[in-house]
Design a protein around this motif. Structure first.
Motif, mmCIF file in Angstrom:
data_model
loop_
_atom_site.group_PDB
_atom_site.id
_atom_site.type_symbol
_atom_site.label_atom_id
_atom_site.label_comp_id
_atom_site.label_asym_id
_atom_site.label_seq_id
_atom_site.Cartn_x
_atom_site.Cartn_y
_atom_site.Cartn_z
ATOM 1 N N LEU A 139 -9.734 -0.707 -0.877
ATOM 2 C CA LEU A 139 -8.413 -0.616 -1.368
ATOM 3 C C LEU A 139 -7.897 -1.975 -1.799
ATOM 4 N N LEU A 140 -7.662 -2.040 -3.070
ATOM 5 C CA LEU A 140 -6.875 -3.245 -3.543
ATOM 6 C C LEU A 140 -5.324 -2.893 -3.499
ATOM 7 N N ILE A 141 -4.876 -3.515 -2.376
ATOM 8 C CA ILE A 141 -3.339 -3.060 -2.103
ATOM 9 C C ILE A 141 -2.441 -4.125 -2.718
ATOM 10 N N HIS A 142 -1.939 -3.726 -3.575
ATOM 11 C CA HIS A 142 -0.958 -4.441 -4.511
ATOM 12 C C HIS A 142 0.525 -4.537 -3.730
ATOM 13 N N PRO A 143 1.099 -5.734 -3.720
ATOM 14 C CA PRO A 143 2.389 -5.901 -2.966
ATOM 15 C C PRO A 143 3.413 -5.407 -3.972
ATOM 16 N N VAL A 144 3.603 -4.134 -4.377
ATOM 17 C CA VAL A 144 4.566 -3.469 -4.911
ATOM 18 C C VAL A 144 4.722 -2.075 -4.543
ATOM 19 N N VAL A 145 6.098 -1.654 -4.510
ATOM 20 C CA VAL A 145 6.414 -0.201 -4.382
ATOM 21 C C VAL A 145 6.364 0.487 -5.607
ATOM 22 N N ALA A 146 5.512 1.298 -5.841
ATOM 23 C CA ALA A 146 5.363 1.977 -7.192
ATOM 24 C C ALA A 146 6.512 3.228 -7.367
ATOM 25 N N GLY A 147 6.825 3.896 -6.190
ATOM 26 C CA GLY A 147 7.517 4.979 -6.007
ATOM 27 C C GLY A 147 7.694 5.896 -7.310
ATOM 28 N N GLU A 148 9.007 6.350 -7.718
ATOM 29 C CA GLU A 148 9.205 6.986 -8.923
ATOM 30 C C GLU A 148 8.205 8.528 -8.837
ATOM 31 N N GLY A 149 8.225 9.099 -7.710
ATOM 32 C CA GLY A 149 7.506 10.326 -7.751
ATOM 33 C C GLY A 149 5.924 10.444 -8.166
ATOM 34 N N ARG A 150 5.316 9.346 -8.206
ATOM 35 C CA ARG A 150 4.008 9.221 -8.365
ATOM 36 C C ARG A 150 3.080 9.725 -7.262
ATOM 37 N N LYS A 151 1.871 10.105 -7.647
ATOM 38 C CA LYS A 151 1.053 10.636 -6.311
ATOM 39 C C LYS A 151 0.449 9.611 -5.464
ATOM 40 N N LYS A 152 0.478 9.973 -4.433
ATOM 41 C CA LYS A 152 -0.118 8.845 -3.456
ATOM 42 C C LYS A 152 -1.488 9.142 -2.937
ATOM 43 N N LEU A 153 -2.462 8.165 -2.686
ATOM 44 C CA LEU A 153 -3.551 8.451 -2.305
ATOM 45 C C LEU A 153 -3.997 9.516 -1.312
ATOM 46 N N PHE A 154 -2.862 9.489 -0.242
ATOM 47 C CA PHE A 154 -3.119 10.590 0.919
ATOM 48 C C PHE A 154 -1.920 11.325 1.077
ATOM 49 N N ALA A 155 -1.695 12.603 1.147
ATOM 50 C CA ALA A 155 -0.534 13.298 0.965
ATOM 51 C C ALA A 155 0.156 13.317 2.496
ATOM 52 N N ASP A 156 1.388 13.450 2.506
ATOM 53 C CA ASP A 156 1.982 13.430 3.866
ATOM 54 C C ASP A 156 1.448 14.223 4.994
ATOM 55 N N ASP A 157 0.992 15.460 4.676
ATOM 56 C CA ASP A 157 0.356 16.119 5.624
ATOM 57 C C ASP A 157 -1.114 16.307 5.584
ATOM 58 N N ALA A 158 -1.673 15.057 5.382
ATOM 59 C CA ALA A 158 -3.091 14.713 5.353
ATOM 60 C C ALA A 158 -3.595 14.945 6.759
ATOM 61 N N ALA A 159 -4.709 15.337 7.183
ATOM 62 C CA ALA A 159 -5.333 15.404 8.828
ATOM 63 C C ALA A 159 -5.444 14.025 9.046
ATOM 64 N N LEU A 160 -5.519 13.654 10.440
ATOM 65 C CA LEU A 160 -5.996 12.339 10.866
ATOM 66 C C LEU A 160 -7.468 12.263 10.648
ATOM 67 N N LYS A 161 -7.545 11.037 10.118
ATOM 68 C CA LYS A 161 -9.073 10.550 9.853
ATOM 69 C C LYS A 161 -8.879 8.921 10.106
ATOM 70 N N LYS A 162 -9.984 8.786 11.145
ATOM 71 C CA LYS A 162 -10.027 7.235 11.625
ATOM 72 C C LYS A 162 -10.913 6.450 10.675
ATOM 73 N N LEU A 163 -10.574 5.283 10.250
ATOM 74 C CA LEU A 163 -11.518 4.359 9.804
ATOM 75 C C LEU A 163 -11.462 3.050 10.338
ATOM 76 N N GLU A 164 -12.538 2.346 10.068
ATOM 77 C CA GLU A 164 -12.996 0.890 10.618
ATOM 78 C C GLU A 164 -12.730 0.219 9.514
ATOM 79 N N LEU A 165 -11.583 -1.032 9.647
ATOM 80 C CA LEU A 165 -11.808 -2.286 8.927
ATOM 81 C C LEU A 165 -12.911 -3.060 8.767
ATOM 82 N N VAL A 166 -13.675 -3.158 7.749
ATOM 83 C CA VAL A 166 -15.170 -4.079 7.778
ATOM 84 C C VAL A 166 -14.564 -5.401 7.340
ATOM 85 N N SER A 167 -13.558 -5.581 6.168
ATOM 86 C CA SER A 167 -13.146 -6.796 5.821
ATOM 87 C C SER A 167 -11.710 -6.723 4.987
ATOM 88 N N ALA A 168 -11.223 -7.782 5.196
ATOM 89 C CA ALA A 168 -9.707 -7.831 4.405
ATOM 90 C C ALA A 168 -9.804 -9.203 3.873
#
Length: 184
Positions: A139-168
């Motif tokens: 994920l290339l996380i940009h320091p901006v709030v896009a808002g305006e009704g655009r689609k998010k990567l994950f829906a608010d009702d997405a199932a729990l999924k654990k991920l491990e941070l490899v690098s940042a």
């Protein structure tokens, strides 16, 4: 076994749709990260929306700053996951995945070659993650709030999924390049 890797631009509020409308900077570090993805992959997975948008553009790019990427994506084998498209013949080296997408992707993973990259296609990325078919999420996380009704990567009702941070890695423009692997 080949890895399935996705790299997506996202905003702080999780928006992945239309980054061209909210992405304010593209720095050298982001270019290097995306270049590394291109070097390590030789096959592309696309969802229907990204395919239809890109098929009308990338084949026409022959010069300028995007010519290198255009050559790579145009020459690479592309596999399109769609239940509604009837044909992908309008973009060279494209194959429509018929039948069970999970089985087709497992077959690609078991084949010879470099990594398989998911280009854009946030809906496909979500589906691959849900089905344990995604090996790495960058994920290339940009320091901006896009808002305006655009689609998010994950829906608010997405199932729990654990991920491990490899690098940042923070970049000079304030973007954070975060690499995750699903916990299996």
């Amino acid at each position: 076994m080949r890895k399935v890797v996705s790299g997506l631009f996202v905003s702080l509020d999780g928006v992945a749709q239309s980054p061209n409308e909210w992405q304010f900077a593209f720095d050298e570090e982001m270019g290097a990260a995306l270049g590394k993805t291109l070097e390590s992959a030789d096959t592309i997975l696309l969802g229907r929306v990204t395919f239809t948008e890109w098929a009308g553009y990338w084949p026409t790019v022959t010069d300028g700053e995007d010519a290198g990427f255009a050559k790579w994506i145009n020459d690479s084998p592309k596999y399109v996951v769609s239940s509604t498209l009837e044909s992908v013949d309008d973009w060279a080296n494209s194959t429509l995945i018929n039948g069970d997408p999970a089985a087709a992707i497992e077959e690609l993973r078991a084949g010879e070659g470099k990594d398989i990259t998911v280009a854009g296609s946030p809906t496909l990325v979500r589906s691959l993650l849900e089905q344990d078919l995604l090996d790495e999420l960058v994920l290339l996380i940009h320091p901006v709030v896009a808002g305006e009704g655009r689609k998010k990567l994950f829906a608010d009702d997405a199932a729990l999924k654990k991920l491990e941070l490899v690098s940042a890695q923070p970049t000079s423009s304030g973007v954070i390049i975060a690499t995750y692997r699903p916990t299996r």
